[in-house]
Design a protein around this motif. Structure first.
Motif, short mmCIF file in Angstrom:
data_model
loop_
_atom_site.label_atom_id
_atom_site.label_comp_id
_atom_site.label_asym_id
_atom_site.label_seq_id
_atom_site.Cartn_x
_atom_site.Cartn_y
_atom_site.Cartn_z
N ILE A 118 -8.77 0.35 14.73
CA ILE A 118 -8.40 1.62 14.11
C ILE A 118 -7.49 1.40 12.90
N LEU A 119 -6.48 0.56 13.09
CA LEU A 119 -5.53 0.31 12.01
C LEU A 119 -6.20 -0.36 10.81
N LEU A 120 -7.15 -1.24 11.08
CA LEU A 120 -7.86 -1.91 10.00
C LEU A 120 -8.67 -0.91 9.19
N LYS A 121 -9.38 0.00 9.86
CA LYS A 121 -10.18 1.01 9.18
C LYS A 121 -9.30 1.95 8.36
N ILE A 122 -8.17 2.37 8.94
CA ILE A 122 -7.26 3.25 8.21
C ILE A 122 -6.68 2.53 7.00
N SER A 123 -6.31 1.26 7.18
CA SER A 123 -5.74 0.48 6.07
C SER A 123 -6.74 0.32 4.94
N GLU A 124 -7.99 0.04 5.28
CA GLU A 124 -9.03 -0.07 4.25
C GLU A 124 -9.20 1.25 3.50
N GLU A 162 -17.16 9.52 8.68
CA GLU A 162 -17.36 8.18 9.26
C GLU A 162 -16.06 7.63 9.83
N LEU A 163 -14.96 7.77 9.07
CA LEU A 163 -13.67 7.24 9.50
C LEU A 163 -13.14 7.98 10.72
N THR A 164 -13.14 9.31 10.67
CA THR A 164 -12.62 10.08 11.81
C THR A 164 -13.50 9.90 13.05
N LEU A 177 -0.13 -5.52 7.75
CA LEU A 177 0.09 -4.09 7.93
C LEU A 177 1.48 -3.68 7.46
N VAL A 178 2.46 -4.51 7.75
CA VAL A 178 3.83 -4.19 7.35
C VAL A 178 3.94 -4.12 5.83
N SER A 179 3.22 -5.01 5.13
CA SER A 179 3.32 -5.07 3.67
C SER A 179 2.74 -3.84 2.98
N ILE A 180 1.87 -3.08 3.67
CA ILE A 180 1.34 -1.85 3.09
C ILE A 180 1.83 -0.62 3.85
N SER A 181 2.86 -0.81 4.67
CA SER A 181 3.31 0.28 5.54
C SER A 181 3.79 1.48 4.73
N ARG A 182 4.37 1.26 3.53
CA ARG A 182 4.86 2.40 2.77
C ARG A 182 3.71 3.29 2.31
N PHE A 183 2.50 2.73 2.20
CA PHE A 183 1.33 3.53 1.86
C PHE A 183 0.72 4.15 3.13
N LEU A 184 0.65 3.36 4.20
CA LEU A 184 0.12 3.87 5.46
C LEU A 184 0.93 5.06 5.96
N TYR A 185 2.27 4.93 5.92
CA TYR A 185 3.14 5.93 6.51
C TYR A 185 3.14 7.24 5.74
N ALA A 186 2.57 7.24 4.56
CA ALA A 186 2.48 8.47 3.76
C ALA A 186 1.22 9.27 4.11
N HIS A 187 0.30 8.67 4.86
CA HIS A 187 -0.94 9.32 5.26
C HIS A 187 -0.79 9.95 6.64
N HIS A 188 -1.14 11.23 6.74
CA HIS A 188 -1.00 11.93 8.02
C HIS A 188 -2.28 12.65 8.46
N VAL A 205 -6.86 3.61 3.13
CA VAL A 205 -5.68 3.86 2.31
C VAL A 205 -5.72 3.02 1.04
N ILE A 206 -6.08 1.75 1.17
CA ILE A 206 -6.16 0.88 -0.01
C ILE A 206 -7.22 1.38 -0.98
N SER A 207 -8.35 1.83 -0.44
CA SER A 207 -9.41 2.36 -1.29
C SER A 207 -8.94 3.63 -2.01
N GLU A 208 -8.25 4.50 -1.29
CA GLU A 208 -7.76 5.75 -1.88
C GLU A 208 -6.74 5.49 -2.97
N ARG A 209 -5.95 4.41 -2.80
CA ARG A 209 -4.88 4.10 -3.74
C ARG A 209 -5.29 3.07 -4.79
#
Length: 281
Positions: free
Chosen positions: A151-157, A117-119, A97-108, A159-163
């Motif tokens: 929750i974090l796993l779903k959000i990370s997936e 499905e995600l929400t 999670l830390v290694s992709i935090s710069r992408f996670l932290y840009a999503h609000h 974010v990675i898919s979006e990027r």
């Protein structure tokens, strides 16, 4: 300029999770805290600001506020949201999670219309956390944390898919990530020693300047801040041993003085070392 305040959150225990859908203030001024905060709108018209960007949430939408991000409750209807807050250590202690935090932290903002499905999954998990909170399960903290990781796993997936079409995301799997993973492992193993950025850079075979740049890029934090988090985590375990003084805990965790230990420990956990120890007594 509007004054920004730090909100000191007090969980039932320093490592637990807070969830509520009642008594939420309809407005709250700009502030920040070291915890993450995820909000689900239960009705239309919930307005928030994160890093000075206004978000208007419809029913089912999710707002993600990551640690140390300035945010403000502009206006929410009475009982219009349910939200969770959880310590940043849950994020900091997972290298993936830390290694992709710069992408996670840009999503609000996650729109229920665009990502039902995600929400919906996030809302279900938060409801589950609330149910666990209201139970007498002796393993409630662990079960809540498993929900948070779901929750974090779903959000990370997501974010990675979006990027996936963004070339920057490829850097996560490149050689730089291998350097950073090696560095993090070395830091964790040697955090109780007098460890410097130069020591870590030399160990993984990089110049100090390049390592510092790479570490900030991948970890979205500085070497000093990451090391402090690791040492505080060690200290929280040591503090459970009543045979050790607080000073002994500080030096065994790698801090060079009790003054810096007390300051950093409070900044990260929201508690003084003495308060933390009393909580677990």
């Amino acid at each position: 300029m509007e004054k920004i305040t730090k909100e000191n959150l007090h969980f039932d225990s320093p490592s637990s999770i807070f969830v509520t859908d009642v008594d939420c203030p309809e407005t709250f001024p700009p502030h920040w805290h070291s915890a993450a905060e995820f909000t689900v709108a239960l009705v239309d018209g919930c307005k928030y600001k994160v890093n000075n960007t206004l978000y208007e949430l419809s029913s089912g939408d999710v707002l993600l506020v990551w640690p140390q991000q300035i945010h403000e409750t502009v206006k929410i209807p009475h009982c219009g949201v349910i939200f969770i807050q959880f310590p940043s250590l849950i994020l900091d202690n997972n290298l993936d999670l830390v290694s992709i935090s710069r992408f996670l932290y840009a999503h609000h903002h996650l729109s229920a219309k665009d990502y039902p499905e995600l929400t919906g999954f996030i809302k279900t998990k938060i409801d589950e956390i609330k149910k666990i909170h209201n139970s007498t399960d002796v393993l409630s903290e662990t079960r809540c944390k498993l929900c948070i990781y779901d929750i974090l796993l779903k959000i990370s997936e997501h974010v990675i898919s979006e990027r996936s079409k963004d070339s920057n995301i490829e850097k996560i799997s490149g050689s730089g990530r291998l350097y950073i993973r090696s560095a993090c492992n070395y830091i964790i193993e040697n955090s109780s020693d007098k460890l410097t950025q130069e020591d870590v850079a030399k160990h993984i075979g990089l110049s100090t300047f390049y390592f510092s740049k790479l570490f900030n890029q991948y970890m979205n934090t500085s070497f000093a801040a990451y090391l402090a988090n690791i040492r505080v985590k060690t200290a929280t375990t040591l503090l459970l041993d009543d045979n050790l003084s607080i000073t002994e805990c500080a030096f065994m965790a790698g801090f060079q003085s009790t003054t810096s230990f007390n300051r950093v420990f409070h900044e990260i956990t929201g508690y003084s070392p003495r308060e933390y120890r009393k909580l677990y007594r």
